[in-house]
Design an enzyme around this catalytic site. Structure first.
Site, PDB file in Angstrom:
ATOM      1  N   ASP A   1      -7.149   4.218  -4.485  1.00 31.50           N
ATOM      2  CA  ASP A   1      -7.813   4.087  -3.178  1.00 31.50           C
ATOM      3  C   ASP A   1      -8.427   5.471  -2.924  1.00 31.50           C
ATOM      4  O   ASP A   1      -8.653   6.219  -3.885  1.00 31.50           O
ATOM      5  CB  ASP A   1      -6.807   3.677  -2.077  1.00 31.50           C
ATOM      6  CG  ASP A   1      -7.485   3.217  -0.793  1.00 31.50           C
ATOM      7  OD1 ASP A   1      -7.915   2.057  -0.713  1.00 31.50           O
ATOM      8  OD2 ASP A   1      -7.609   4.041   0.149  1.00 31.50           O
TER       9      ASP A   1
ATOM     10  N   LYS B   1       0.865  -1.189   0.000  1.00 31.62           N
ATOM     11  CA  LYS B   1       0.000   0.000   0.000  1.00 31.62           C
ATOM     12  C   LYS B   1       0.892   1.226   0.000  1.00 31.62           C
ATOM     13  O   LYS B   1       2.043   1.164   0.431  1.00 31.62           O
ATOM     14  CB  LYS B   1      -0.872   0.021   1.258  1.00 31.62           C
ATOM     15  CG  LYS B   1      -2.086   0.918   1.153  1.00 31.62           C
ATOM     16  CD  LYS B   1      -3.240   0.186   0.505  1.00 31.62           C
ATOM     17  CE  LYS B   1      -4.409   1.091   0.221  1.00 31.62           C
ATOM     18  NZ  LYS B   1      -5.589   0.310  -0.201  1.00 31.62           N
TER      19      LYS B   1
HETATM   20  P1  NDP Z   1     -13.098   7.635  -2.887  1.00 31.96           P
HETATM   21  O1  NDP Z   1     -12.060   8.651  -2.670  1.00 31.96           O
HETATM   22  O2  NDP Z   1     -13.661   7.434  -4.256  1.00 31.96           O
HETATM   23  O3  NDP Z   1     -14.351   7.915  -1.936  1.00 31.96           O
HETATM   24  C1  NDP Z   1     -14.187   7.989  -0.562  1.00 31.96           C
HETATM   25  C2  NDP Z   1     -15.525   8.327   0.073  1.00 31.96           C
HETATM   26  O4  NDP Z   1     -15.390   8.248   1.489  1.00 31.96           O
HETATM   27  C3  NDP Z   1     -15.965   9.752  -0.241  1.00 31.96           C
HETATM   28  O5  NDP Z   1     -17.376   9.830  -0.272  1.00 31.96           O
HETATM   29  C4  NDP Z   1     -15.408  10.522   0.945  1.00 31.96           C
HETATM   30  O6  NDP Z   1     -16.079  11.733   1.224  1.00 31.96           O
HETATM   31  C5  NDP Z   1     -15.635   9.533   2.064  1.00 31.96           C
HETATM   32  N1  NDP Z   1     -14.674   9.767   3.146  1.00 31.96           N
HETATM   33  C6  NDP Z   1     -13.329   9.676   3.097  1.00 31.96           C
HETATM   34  N2  NDP Z   1     -12.788   9.993   4.271  1.00 31.96           N
HETATM   35  C7  NDP Z   1     -13.822  10.284   5.092  1.00 31.96           C
HETATM   36  C8  NDP Z   1     -13.909  10.672   6.438  1.00 31.96           C
HETATM   37  N3  NDP Z   1     -12.808  10.834   7.187  1.00 31.96           N
HETATM   38  N4  NDP Z   1     -15.143  10.858   6.964  1.00 31.96           N
HETATM   39  C9  NDP Z   1     -16.262  10.715   6.203  1.00 31.96           C
HETATM   40  N5  NDP Z   1     -16.242  10.349   4.923  1.00 31.96           N
HETATM   41  C10 NDP Z   1     -15.036  10.126   4.373  1.00 31.96           C
HETATM   42  O7  NDP Z   1     -12.493   6.271  -2.321  1.00 31.96           O
HETATM   43  P2  NDP Z   1     -12.974   4.776  -2.572  1.00 31.96           P
HETATM   44  O8  NDP Z   1     -14.438   4.727  -2.784  1.00 31.96           O
HETATM   45  O9  NDP Z   1     -12.073   4.192  -3.581  1.00 31.96           O
HETATM   46  O10 NDP Z   1     -12.605   4.103  -1.178  1.00 31.96           O
HETATM   47  C11 NDP Z   1     -13.546   3.991  -0.118  1.00 31.96           C
HETATM   48  C12 NDP Z   1     -13.099   2.906   0.843  1.00 31.96           C
HETATM   49  O11 NDP Z   1     -13.036   1.657   0.163  1.00 31.96           O
HETATM   50  C13 NDP Z   1     -11.717   3.107   1.458  1.00 31.96           C
HETATM   51  O12 NDP Z   1     -11.754   2.604   2.775  1.00 31.96           O
HETATM   52  C14 NDP Z   1     -10.814   2.236   0.597  1.00 31.96           C
HETATM   53  O13 NDP Z   1      -9.659   1.828   1.287  1.00 31.96           O
HETATM   54  C15 NDP Z   1     -11.749   1.066   0.346  1.00 31.96           C
HETATM   55  N6  NDP Z   1     -11.442   0.241  -0.827  1.00 31.96           N
HETATM   56  C16 NDP Z   1     -11.340   0.787  -2.058  1.00 31.96           C
HETATM   57  C17 NDP Z   1     -11.076  -0.004  -3.154  1.00 31.96           C
HETATM   58  C18 NDP Z   1     -11.029   0.535  -4.523  1.00 31.96           C
HETATM   59  O14 NDP Z   1     -10.890  -0.255  -5.468  1.00 31.96           O
HETATM   60  N7  NDP Z   1     -11.154   1.832  -4.740  1.00 31.96           N
HETATM   61  C19 NDP Z   1     -10.864  -1.458  -2.992  1.00 31.96           C
HETATM   62  C20 NDP Z   1     -11.069  -1.942  -1.669  1.00 31.96           C
HETATM   63  C21 NDP Z   1     -11.333  -1.121  -0.625  1.00 31.96           C
HETATM   64  P3  NDP Z   1     -15.768  13.058   0.319  1.00 31.96           P
HETATM   65  O15 NDP Z   1     -16.452  12.797  -0.972  1.00 31.96           O
HETATM   66  O16 NDP Z   1     -16.366  14.162   1.129  1.00 31.96           O
HETATM   67  O17 NDP Z   1     -14.277  13.133   0.184  1.00 31.96           O
HETATM   68  O1  2IT Z   2      -7.876  -1.672  -0.680  1.00 35.15           O
HETATM   69  C1  2IT Z   2      -7.829  -2.162  -1.834  1.00 35.15           C
HETATM   70  O2  2IT Z   2      -7.941  -3.375  -2.020  1.00 35.15           O
HETATM   71  C2  2IT Z   2      -7.667  -1.252  -2.962  1.00 35.15           C
HETATM   72  N1  2IT Z   2      -7.639  -0.044  -2.759  1.00 35.15           N
HETATM   73  C3  2IT Z   2      -7.494  -1.797  -4.348  1.00 35.15           C
HETATM   74  C4  2IT Z   2      -6.083  -2.223  -4.571  1.00 35.15           C
HETATM   75  C5  2IT Z   2      -5.745  -2.644  -5.978  1.00 35.15           C
HETATM   76  O3  2IT Z   2      -4.561  -2.942  -6.182  1.00 35.15           O
HETATM   77  O4  2IT Z   2      -6.611  -2.680  -6.853  1.00 35.15           O
END
Ligand code: NDP
Ligand code: 2IT
Length: 437
Positions: free
Chosen positions: A158, A118
Protein backbone atom coordinates in the site's frame (compact mmCIF):
# COMPACT_ATOMS: atom_id res chain seq x y z
CA UNK A 1 -23.59 5.00 14.62
CA UNK A 2 -23.77 6.52 18.11
CA UNK A 3 -22.71 3.28 19.78
CA UNK A 4 -19.92 2.89 17.23
CA UNK A 5 -18.78 6.45 18.01
CA UNK A 6 -18.75 5.69 21.74
CA UNK A 7 -16.74 2.52 21.25
CA UNK A 8 -14.23 4.11 18.87
CA UNK A 9 -13.72 7.66 20.14
CA UNK A 10 -11.62 9.94 17.95
CA UNK A 11 -11.27 7.38 15.13
CA UNK A 12 -12.52 9.82 12.52
CA UNK A 13 -11.42 7.92 9.40
CA UNK A 14 -12.87 4.64 10.66
CA UNK A 15 -16.16 6.30 11.61
CA UNK A 16 -16.33 8.04 8.21
CA UNK A 17 -15.92 4.71 6.38
CA UNK A 18 -18.40 2.95 8.68
CA UNK A 19 -20.98 5.70 8.23
CA UNK A 20 -20.84 5.45 4.44
CA UNK A 21 -21.47 1.72 4.63
CA UNK A 22 -24.21 2.08 7.25
CA UNK A 23 -26.09 4.69 5.17
CA UNK A 24 -26.29 2.26 2.28
CA UNK A 25 -26.55 -1.12 3.99
CA UNK A 26 -29.07 -0.28 6.73
CA UNK A 27 -31.94 0.42 4.28
CA UNK A 28 -31.16 -2.97 2.69
CA UNK A 29 -31.05 -4.68 6.08
CA UNK A 30 -34.43 -3.16 6.94
CA UNK A 31 -35.86 -5.27 4.11
CA UNK A 32 -33.90 -8.35 5.20
CA UNK A 33 -34.41 -8.68 8.98
CA UNK A 34 -32.33 -11.87 9.26
CA UNK A 35 -29.18 -9.73 9.00
CA UNK A 36 -30.44 -7.33 11.64
CA UNK A 37 -31.44 -10.12 14.04
CA UNK A 38 -27.99 -11.68 13.78
CA UNK A 39 -26.38 -8.21 14.15
CA UNK A 40 -24.22 -8.86 11.13
CA UNK A 41 -23.27 -5.23 10.42
CA UNK A 42 -22.25 -4.62 14.06
CA UNK A 43 -20.11 -7.77 13.90
CA UNK A 44 -18.41 -6.72 10.63
CA UNK A 45 -17.60 -3.33 12.17
CA UNK A 46 -15.73 -4.93 15.08
CA UNK A 47 -12.36 -6.39 13.97
CA UNK A 48 -11.84 -10.07 14.73
CA UNK A 49 -8.55 -8.98 16.32
CA UNK A 50 -6.04 -6.15 16.33
CA UNK A 51 -2.29 -6.64 16.83
CA UNK A 52 -0.23 -3.69 17.94
CA UNK A 53 3.51 -4.10 18.42
CA UNK A 54 6.83 -2.32 18.86
CA UNK A 55 9.28 -2.26 15.97
CA UNK A 56 12.83 -1.39 16.97
CA UNK A 57 15.50 -0.89 14.33
CA UNK A 58 18.95 0.66 13.86
CA UNK A 59 19.80 3.39 11.36
CA UNK A 60 23.04 3.44 9.35
CA UNK A 61 24.85 5.34 12.11
CA UNK A 62 23.82 2.89 14.82
CA UNK A 63 21.03 5.12 16.20
CA UNK A 64 18.11 3.16 17.65
CA UNK A 65 14.53 3.96 16.56
CA UNK A 66 11.17 2.79 17.83
CA UNK A 67 8.07 2.62 15.61
CA UNK A 68 4.61 1.13 15.99
CA UNK A 69 3.50 -1.84 13.91
CA UNK A 70 -0.10 -2.98 13.46
CA UNK A 71 -2.13 -5.71 11.81
CA UNK A 72 -5.90 -5.63 11.85
CA UNK A 73 -7.67 -8.89 11.06
CA UNK A 74 -11.11 -7.51 10.35
CA UNK A 75 -13.15 -10.41 8.94
CA UNK A 76 -12.38 -13.85 7.48
CA UNK A 77 -15.91 -15.04 6.70
CA UNK A 78 -15.16 -15.70 3.02
CA UNK A 79 -11.42 -16.35 3.00
CA UNK A 80 -8.09 -15.65 4.71
CA UNK A 81 -7.58 -12.07 5.89
CA UNK A 82 -6.18 -10.13 2.94
CA UNK A 83 -5.03 -6.54 2.57
CA UNK A 84 -2.03 -4.28 2.31
CA UNK A 85 0.56 -2.80 4.63
CA UNK A 86 1.03 0.98 4.75
CA UNK A 87 4.26 2.61 5.94
CA UNK A 88 3.67 6.31 6.47
CA UNK A 89 4.02 8.70 9.44
CA UNK A 90 0.24 9.32 9.29
CA UNK A 91 -0.55 5.67 10.09
CA UNK A 92 -2.60 5.14 13.25
CA UNK A 93 -5.32 2.80 14.45
CA UNK A 94 -8.14 4.84 12.94
CA UNK A 95 -6.56 4.93 9.46
CA UNK A 96 -5.83 1.20 9.46
CA UNK A 97 -9.26 0.32 10.81
CA UNK A 98 -10.95 2.30 8.04
CA UNK A 99 -8.78 0.52 5.49
CA UNK A 100 -9.39 -2.94 6.98
CA UNK A 101 -13.14 -2.31 7.13
CA UNK A 102 -13.28 -1.14 3.49
CA UNK A 103 -11.19 -4.13 2.48
CA UNK A 104 -13.86 -6.59 3.66
CA UNK A 105 -16.43 -5.22 1.19
CA UNK A 106 -13.90 -4.69 -1.60
CA UNK A 107 -12.54 -8.21 -1.38
CA UNK A 108 -16.05 -9.62 -1.40
CA UNK A 109 -16.77 -7.68 -4.62
CA UNK A 110 -13.78 -9.25 -6.40
CA UNK A 111 -15.60 -12.64 -6.51
CA UNK A 112 -12.47 -14.28 -5.01
CA UNK A 113 -12.30 -16.01 -1.59
CA UNK A 114 -10.60 -13.30 0.48
CA UNK A 115 -11.44 -11.83 3.88
CA UNK A 116 -10.35 -8.35 4.91
CA UNK A 117 -7.35 -7.04 6.83
CA UNK A 118 -4.85 -4.20 6.84
CA UNK A 119 -1.65 -3.30 8.65
CA UNK A 120 1.37 -1.10 8.63
CA UNK A 121 3.50 1.24 10.62
CA UNK A 122 4.13 4.92 11.30
CA UNK A 123 7.65 4.34 9.89
CA UNK A 124 8.54 6.86 7.16
CA UNK A 125 10.53 5.22 4.34
CA UNK A 126 11.32 8.68 2.88
CA UNK A 127 14.96 9.65 3.15
CA UNK A 128 15.98 6.20 4.47
CA UNK A 129 18.69 4.13 2.83
CA UNK A 130 17.89 0.69 1.39
CA UNK A 131 19.74 -0.85 4.36
CA UNK A 132 17.62 1.09 6.84
CA UNK A 133 14.42 0.05 5.10
CA UNK A 134 15.67 -3.55 5.12
CA UNK A 135 16.41 -3.51 8.85
CA UNK A 136 13.03 -1.94 9.58
CA UNK A 137 11.21 -4.54 7.42
CA UNK A 138 13.09 -7.41 9.07
CA UNK A 139 12.23 -6.17 12.54
CA UNK A 140 8.58 -5.58 11.53
CA UNK A 141 8.27 -9.10 10.08
CA UNK A 142 9.97 -10.70 13.08
CA UNK A 143 6.85 -9.78 15.06
CA UNK A 144 4.23 -9.97 12.29
CA UNK A 145 5.20 -13.49 11.19
CA UNK A 146 3.53 -15.11 14.19
CA UNK A 147 0.14 -13.72 13.13
CA UNK A 148 0.08 -14.39 9.36
CA UNK A 149 0.24 -17.35 6.95
CA UNK A 150 -0.77 -18.33 3.42
CA UNK A 151 -4.14 -19.69 4.65
CA UNK A 152 -4.51 -17.26 7.57
CA UNK A 153 -3.63 -13.72 6.62
CA UNK A 154 -1.86 -12.54 3.47
CA UNK A 155 -0.50 -8.96 3.51
CA UNK A 156 0.64 -6.95 0.46
CA UNK A 157 1.68 -3.38 -0.40
CA UNK A 158 0.00 0.00 0.00
CA UNK A 159 1.38 3.54 0.47
CA UNK A 160 5.12 3.33 1.19
CA UNK A 161 5.22 -0.44 0.62
CA UNK A 162 6.20 -1.56 -2.88
CA UNK A 163 8.36 -4.23 -4.46
CA UNK A 164 11.46 -3.36 -2.42
CA UNK A 165 9.67 -3.65 0.92
CA UNK A 166 7.78 -6.82 -0.05
CA UNK A 167 11.17 -8.38 -0.93
CA UNK A 168 12.64 -7.61 2.48
CA UNK A 169 9.46 -8.73 4.29
CA UNK A 170 9.11 -11.98 2.34
CA UNK A 171 12.80 -12.78 2.77
CA UNK A 172 12.53 -12.42 6.53
CA UNK A 173 9.33 -14.51 6.73
CA UNK A 174 10.96 -17.29 4.70
CA UNK A 175 14.05 -17.18 6.88
CA UNK A 176 12.17 -17.29 10.19
CA UNK A 177 9.58 -19.90 9.21
CA UNK A 178 11.62 -21.92 6.74
CA UNK A 179 8.62 -21.90 4.39
CA UNK A 180 8.27 -20.73 0.81
CA UNK A 181 4.55 -19.99 0.61
CA UNK A 182 2.22 -17.37 -0.76
CA UNK A 183 2.17 -15.49 2.55
CA UNK A 184 2.59 -12.09 0.88
CA UNK A 185 1.50 -10.79 -2.52
CA UNK A 186 3.21 -8.24 -4.71
CA UNK A 187 6.27 -10.47 -4.84
CA UNK A 188 8.76 -10.22 -7.72
CA UNK A 189 7.90 -12.38 -10.73
CA UNK A 190 11.03 -14.51 -10.27
CA UNK A 191 10.07 -15.48 -6.71
CA UNK A 192 6.36 -16.19 -6.66
CA UNK A 193 4.90 -12.90 -7.86
CA UNK A 194 2.26 -12.45 -10.53
CA UNK A 195 2.64 -10.60 -13.80
CA UNK A 196 0.35 -7.54 -13.88
CA UNK A 197 0.16 -7.21 -10.07
CA UNK A 198 2.15 -3.92 -10.09
CA UNK A 199 -0.12 -2.56 -12.83
CA UNK A 200 -3.37 -4.02 -11.50
CA UNK A 201 -4.82 -1.29 -9.28
CA UNK A 202 -4.29 1.47 -11.85
CA UNK A 203 -5.39 -0.67 -14.78
CA UNK A 204 -8.40 -1.85 -12.79
CA UNK A 205 -9.46 1.68 -11.91
CA UNK A 206 -9.38 2.61 -15.60
CA UNK A 207 -11.23 -0.60 -16.56
CA UNK A 208 -13.88 0.32 -14.00
CA UNK A 209 -14.25 3.83 -15.47
CA UNK A 210 -14.52 2.20 -18.89
CA UNK A 211 -17.30 -0.11 -17.65
CA UNK A 212 -19.24 2.84 -16.17
CA UNK A 213 -18.90 4.73 -19.46
CA UNK A 214 -19.82 1.67 -21.57
CA UNK A 215 -22.99 1.32 -19.55
CA UNK A 216 -23.90 4.73 -21.03
CA UNK A 217 -22.66 3.83 -24.51
CA UNK A 218 -19.42 5.83 -24.25
CA UNK A 219 -15.70 5.08 -23.93
CA UNK A 220 -12.49 6.74 -22.73
CA UNK A 221 -11.10 7.64 -26.15
CA UNK A 222 -10.38 11.37 -26.31
CA UNK A 223 -11.44 12.03 -22.71
CA UNK A 224 -9.55 14.65 -20.70
CA UNK A 225 -8.43 13.09 -17.43
CA UNK A 226 -6.85 14.34 -14.22
CA UNK A 227 -4.92 11.91 -12.02
CA UNK A 228 -3.70 12.66 -8.50
CA UNK A 229 -0.65 11.04 -6.94
CA UNK A 230 2.35 9.71 -8.83
CA UNK A 231 2.93 6.42 -7.03
CA UNK A 232 2.07 2.87 -8.02
CA UNK A 233 -1.66 3.37 -8.62
CA UNK A 234 -1.33 6.73 -10.41
CA UNK A 235 1.47 5.58 -12.71
CA UNK A 236 -0.47 2.64 -14.11
CA UNK A 237 -3.71 4.60 -14.23
CA UNK A 238 -1.93 7.11 -16.45
CA UNK A 239 -0.34 4.36 -18.54
CA UNK A 240 -3.65 2.64 -19.28
CA UNK A 241 -5.41 5.94 -19.98
CA UNK A 242 -2.77 6.76 -22.61
CA UNK A 243 -3.16 3.31 -24.18
CA UNK A 244 -6.91 3.86 -24.45
CA UNK A 245 -6.54 7.21 -26.20
CA UNK A 246 -7.33 9.50 -23.26
CA UNK A 247 -5.36 12.64 -22.38
CA UNK A 248 -3.71 12.79 -18.93
CA UNK A 249 -3.47 16.38 -17.76
CA UNK A 250 -2.02 16.06 -14.25
CA UNK A 251 0.00 14.06 -11.75
CA UNK A 252 0.76 15.14 -8.18
CA UNK A 253 2.54 14.26 -4.95
CA UNK A 254 3.07 15.77 -1.50
CA UNK A 255 5.03 18.65 -3.04
CA UNK A 256 2.27 19.73 -5.46
CA UNK A 257 0.84 19.16 -8.93
CA UNK A 258 2.25 19.10 -12.47
CA UNK A 259 -0.09 20.38 -15.17
CA UNK A 260 0.74 18.74 -18.50
CA UNK A 261 -1.02 21.35 -20.66
CA UNK A 262 -0.62 19.34 -23.88
CA UNK A 263 -1.16 16.00 -22.20
CA UNK A 264 1.35 13.66 -20.59
CA UNK A 265 3.41 11.73 -23.15
CA UNK A 266 4.63 8.13 -22.82
CA UNK A 267 8.22 9.43 -22.59
CA UNK A 268 7.29 11.83 -19.80
CA UNK A 269 5.49 9.04 -17.93
CA UNK A 270 8.57 6.79 -18.20
CA UNK A 271 10.69 9.64 -16.81
CA UNK A 272 8.23 10.25 -13.93
CA UNK A 273 8.32 6.51 -13.12
CA UNK A 274 12.10 6.57 -13.00
CA UNK A 275 12.09 9.69 -10.79
CA UNK A 276 9.51 8.31 -8.33
CA UNK A 277 10.56 4.63 -8.28
CA UNK A 278 14.37 4.79 -8.63
CA UNK A 279 15.44 8.30 -7.62
CA UNK A 280 12.60 8.37 -5.04
CA UNK A 281 12.40 12.13 -5.59
CA UNK A 282 9.68 14.78 -5.37
CA UNK A 283 7.72 16.07 -8.39
CA UNK A 284 8.78 19.65 -7.66
CA UNK A 285 12.34 18.69 -8.62
CA UNK A 286 11.20 16.69 -11.65
CA UNK A 287 9.12 19.64 -12.89
CA UNK A 288 11.91 22.16 -12.52
CA UNK A 289 14.48 19.86 -14.18
CA UNK A 290 12.12 19.38 -17.14
CA UNK A 291 10.62 22.87 -17.44
CA UNK A 292 7.07 21.72 -16.62
CA UNK A 293 4.25 23.82 -15.15
CA UNK A 294 4.19 23.09 -11.42
CA UNK A 295 1.77 24.25 -8.73
CA UNK A 296 3.27 23.90 -5.28
CA UNK A 297 0.97 22.39 -2.62
CA UNK A 298 -1.90 22.16 -5.13
CA UNK A 299 -4.09 19.23 -6.15
CA UNK A 300 -5.37 18.56 -9.68
CA UNK A 301 -9.06 19.27 -9.08
CA UNK A 302 -9.15 22.80 -10.56
CA UNK A 303 -7.97 21.60 -13.98
CA UNK A 304 -11.04 21.20 -16.26
CA UNK A 305 -11.58 17.55 -17.24
CA UNK A 306 -14.11 14.88 -18.18
CA UNK A 307 -12.80 12.24 -15.78
CA UNK A 308 -10.98 12.36 -12.42
CA UNK A 309 -8.87 9.57 -10.95
CA UNK A 310 -8.06 10.42 -7.31
CA UNK A 311 -5.25 7.94 -6.65
CA UNK A 312 -3.17 9.25 -3.73
CA UNK A 313 -4.66 9.28 -0.23
CA UNK A 314 -7.86 9.44 1.84
CA UNK A 315 -9.77 12.73 1.97
CA UNK A 316 -7.65 14.36 -0.74
CA UNK A 317 -10.77 15.64 -2.53
CA UNK A 318 -13.13 17.80 -0.46
CA UNK A 319 -16.52 19.36 -1.08
CA UNK A 320 -15.10 22.52 -2.69
CA UNK A 321 -12.99 20.37 -5.00
CA UNK A 322 -16.07 18.31 -5.94
CA UNK A 323 -17.96 21.52 -6.70
CA UNK A 324 -15.13 22.80 -8.89
CA UNK A 325 -14.87 19.50 -10.77
CA UNK A 326 -18.63 19.45 -11.44
CA UNK A 327 -18.70 23.11 -12.51
CA UNK A 328 -15.92 22.36 -14.98
CA UNK A 329 -17.88 19.49 -16.52
CA UNK A 330 -16.32 16.43 -14.88
CA UNK A 331 -18.78 13.54 -15.02
CA UNK A 332 -16.68 10.44 -14.24
CA UNK A 333 -14.79 9.85 -10.98
CA UNK A 334 -13.00 6.54 -10.44
CA UNK A 335 -11.38 6.28 -7.01
CA UNK A 336 -7.99 4.57 -7.33
CA UNK A 337 -7.20 5.50 -3.73
CA UNK A 338 -9.15 4.34 -0.68
CA UNK A 339 -11.76 6.92 0.37
CA UNK A 340 -10.08 9.86 -1.43
CA UNK A 341 -13.35 11.82 -1.48
CA UNK A 342 -14.59 13.26 1.79
CA UNK A 343 -18.13 12.26 2.78
CA UNK A 344 -19.41 15.67 1.64
CA UNK A 345 -17.65 15.38 -1.73
CA UNK A 346 -19.02 11.87 -2.29
CA UNK A 347 -22.55 13.07 -1.47
CA UNK A 348 -22.18 15.95 -3.91
CA UNK A 349 -21.11 13.58 -6.70
CA UNK A 350 -23.96 11.26 -5.83
CA UNK A 351 -26.53 14.04 -5.92
CA UNK A 352 -25.17 15.30 -9.23
CA UNK A 353 -25.83 11.83 -10.67
CA UNK A 354 -22.39 11.53 -12.28
CA UNK A 355 -20.56 8.23 -12.76
CA UNK A 356 -18.92 7.95 -9.35
CA UNK A 357 -17.02 4.70 -8.69
CA UNK A 358 -16.16 4.47 -4.98
CA UNK A 359 -12.76 3.03 -4.06
CA UNK A 360 -14.05 -0.31 -2.84
CA UNK A 361 -15.27 -1.01 -6.37
CA UNK A 362 -12.96 1.06 -8.56
CA UNK A 363 -9.65 0.04 -6.98
CA UNK A 364 -10.54 -3.61 -6.35
CA UNK A 365 -8.32 -4.71 -9.25
CA UNK A 366 -5.21 -4.55 -7.07
CA UNK A 367 -6.36 -6.95 -4.41
CA UNK A 368 -8.12 -9.06 -7.05
CA UNK A 369 -4.80 -9.61 -8.78
CA UNK A 370 -3.26 -10.37 -5.39
CA UNK A 371 -5.93 -13.07 -5.19
CA UNK A 372 -4.78 -14.32 -8.61
CA UNK A 373 -1.21 -14.34 -7.28
CA UNK A 374 -2.42 -16.55 -4.40
CA UNK A 375 -4.13 -18.87 -6.88
CA UNK A 376 -0.92 -19.18 -8.92
CA UNK A 377 1.10 -19.82 -5.74
CA UNK A 378 -1.30 -22.62 -4.76
CA UNK A 379 -1.08 -24.12 -8.23
CA UNK A 380 2.71 -23.62 -8.29
CA UNK A 381 2.26 -22.18 -11.77
CA UNK A 382 2.58 -18.76 -13.37
CA UNK A 383 0.07 -17.38 -15.81
CA UNK A 384 1.04 -15.14 -18.77
CA UNK A 385 0.49 -11.36 -18.81
CA UNK A 386 -2.43 -11.84 -21.19
CA UNK A 387 -4.04 -14.47 -18.95
CA UNK A 388 -3.82 -12.34 -15.80
CA UNK A 389 -4.95 -9.18 -17.58
CA UNK A 390 -7.92 -11.03 -19.07
CA UNK A 391 -8.92 -12.29 -15.62
CA UNK A 392 -8.48 -8.79 -14.16
CA UNK A 393 -10.74 -7.32 -16.85
CA UNK A 394 -13.31 -10.04 -16.20
CA UNK A 395 -13.24 -9.31 -12.46
CA UNK A 396 -13.67 -5.56 -12.98
CA UNK A 397 -16.66 -6.34 -15.21
CA UNK A 398 -18.12 -8.52 -12.43
CA UNK A 399 -17.57 -5.79 -9.84
CA UNK A 400 -19.42 -3.42 -12.16
CA UNK A 401 -22.25 -5.92 -12.70
CA UNK A 402 -22.64 -6.35 -8.93
CA UNK A 403 -22.89 -2.57 -8.58
CA UNK A 404 -25.56 -2.51 -11.28
CA UNK A 405 -27.45 -5.38 -9.63
CA UNK A 406 -27.56 -3.81 -6.17
CA UNK A 407 -27.33 -0.12 -7.04
CA UNK A 408 -29.87 0.51 -9.79
CA UNK A 409 -32.40 3.10 -8.61
CA UNK A 410 -35.02 4.46 -11.01
CA UNK A 411 -33.06 3.33 -14.03
CA UNK A 412 -29.68 4.81 -13.01
CA UNK A 413 -26.85 3.14 -11.14
CA UNK A 414 -25.83 4.45 -7.74
CA UNK A 415 -22.38 2.88 -7.49
CA UNK A 416 -21.99 3.75 -3.79
CA UNK A 417 -25.13 1.78 -2.95
CA UNK A 418 -24.23 -1.01 -5.36
CA UNK A 419 -20.69 -1.50 -4.04
CA UNK A 420 -21.64 -1.39 -0.38
CA UNK A 421 -24.70 -3.63 -0.55
CA UNK A 422 -23.14 -5.96 -3.13
CA UNK A 423 -20.01 -6.33 -1.00
CA UNK A 424 -22.03 -6.84 2.18
CA UNK A 425 -24.38 -9.62 1.03
CA UNK A 426 -21.78 -12.33 0.38
CA UNK A 427 -19.97 -11.75 3.68
CA UNK A 428 -23.24 -11.51 5.58
CA UNK A 429 -24.58 -14.78 4.16
CA UNK A 430 -21.38 -16.61 5.11
CA UNK A 431 -21.60 -15.21 8.64
CA UNK A 432 -25.23 -16.32 8.92
CA UNK A 433 -24.17 -19.83 7.89
CA UNK A 434 -21.57 -20.00 10.69
CA UNK A 435 -24.02 -19.14 13.46
CA UNK A 436 -23.36 -16.83 16.37
CA UNK A 437 -19.65 -16.21 16.87
P1 NDP B 1 2.47 4.87 -3.28
O1 NDP B 1 3.21 4.98 -2.02
O2 NDP B 1 3.09 4.16 -4.44
O3 NDP B 1 2.09 6.32 -3.82
C1 NDP B 1 1.34 7.19 -3.04
C2 NDP B 1 1.19 8.51 -3.77
O4 NDP B 1 0.29 9.34 -3.04
C3 NDP B 1 2.50 9.27 -3.88
O5 NDP B 1 2.52 10.05 -5.05
C4 NDP B 1 2.45 10.15 -2.64
O6 NDP B 1 3.23 11.32 -2.73
C5 NDP B 1 0.98 10.51 -2.61
N1 NDP B 1 0.57 10.84 -1.24
C6 NDP B 1 0.58 10.03 -0.16
N2 NDP B 1 0.17 10.69 0.93
C7 NDP B 1 -0.12 11.94 0.51
C8 NDP B 1 -0.60 13.09 1.17
N3 NDP B 1 -0.87 13.08 2.48
N4 NDP B 1 -0.82 14.20 0.42
C9 NDP B 1 -0.53 14.22 -0.91
N5 NDP B 1 -0.07 13.17 -1.58
C10 NDP B 1 0.12 12.04 -0.88
O7 NDP B 1 1.06 4.22 -2.91
P2 NDP B 1 -0.02 3.54 -3.87
O8 NDP B 1 0.01 4.16 -5.21
O9 NDP B 1 0.14 2.08 -3.74
O10 NDP B 1 -1.36 3.92 -3.11
C11 NDP B 1 -2.12 5.08 -3.45
C12 NDP B 1 -3.54 4.92 -2.95
O11 NDP B 1 -4.15 3.79 -3.57
C13 NDP B 1 -3.68 4.69 -1.45
O12 NDP B 1 -4.87 5.33 -1.03
C14 NDP B 1 -3.84 3.18 -1.34
O13 NDP B 1 -4.53 2.81 -0.17
C15 NDP B 1 -4.68 2.92 -2.58
N6 NDP B 1 -4.64 1.54 -3.09
C16 NDP B 1 -3.47 0.95 -3.41
C17 NDP B 1 -3.45 -0.33 -3.92
C18 NDP B 1 -2.21 -0.99 -4.35
O14 NDP B 1 -2.28 -2.10 -4.89
N7 NDP B 1 -1.04 -0.40 -4.18
C19 NDP B 1 -4.71 -1.09 -4.09
C20 NDP B 1 -5.89 -0.34 -3.80
C21 NDP B 1 -5.85 0.92 -3.31
P3 NDP B 1 4.85 11.24 -2.50
O15 NDP B 1 5.37 10.61 -3.74
O16 NDP B 1 5.24 12.67 -2.31
O17 NDP B 1 5.05 10.38 -1.28
O1 2IT C 1 -6.12 -1.26 -0.58
C1 2IT C 1 -5.84 -2.31 -1.21
O2 2IT C 1 -6.71 -3.00 -1.74
C2 2IT C 1 -4.43 -2.68 -1.33
N1 2IT C 1 -3.57 -1.94 -0.86
C3 2IT C 1 -4.05 -3.98 -1.97
C4 2IT C 1 -4.20 -5.11 -1.01
C5 2IT C 1 -3.70 -6.45 -1.49
O3 2IT C 1 -3.77 -7.37 -0.67
O4 2IT C 1 -3.25 -6.58 -2.63
Amino acid sequence: MSSLEQRNPGQSEFLQAAKEVAEKVIPYINDHPEYEEARILERIAEPDRVFHFRVTWEDDKGGVHVNRGYRIQQNNAIGPYKGGLRFDPSVNLSVLKFLAFEQVFKNSLTTLPMGGGKGGSDFDPKGKSDSEVMRFCQSFMTELQRHIGADTDVPAGDIGVGGREIGFLFGQYKRLRNEFTGVLTGKGVGWGGSLIRPEATGYGSVYFAQEMLRHRGEDLDGKKCVVSGSGNVSQYTAEKLLTLGATVLTLSDRSGMIHFKDGLTEEQLAAVMHHKNKVRGALVDFASANGLEFHADKKPWSVPCDCAFPSAVQNELDDDDAKTLLENGCYVVSEGANMPSTAEAAHRFEQAGILFGPGKAANAGGVATSGLEMSQNSLRLSWSREEVDKRLQGIMRSVHETCVEYGTENGTVNYITGANVGGFVKVANAMLAYGVM
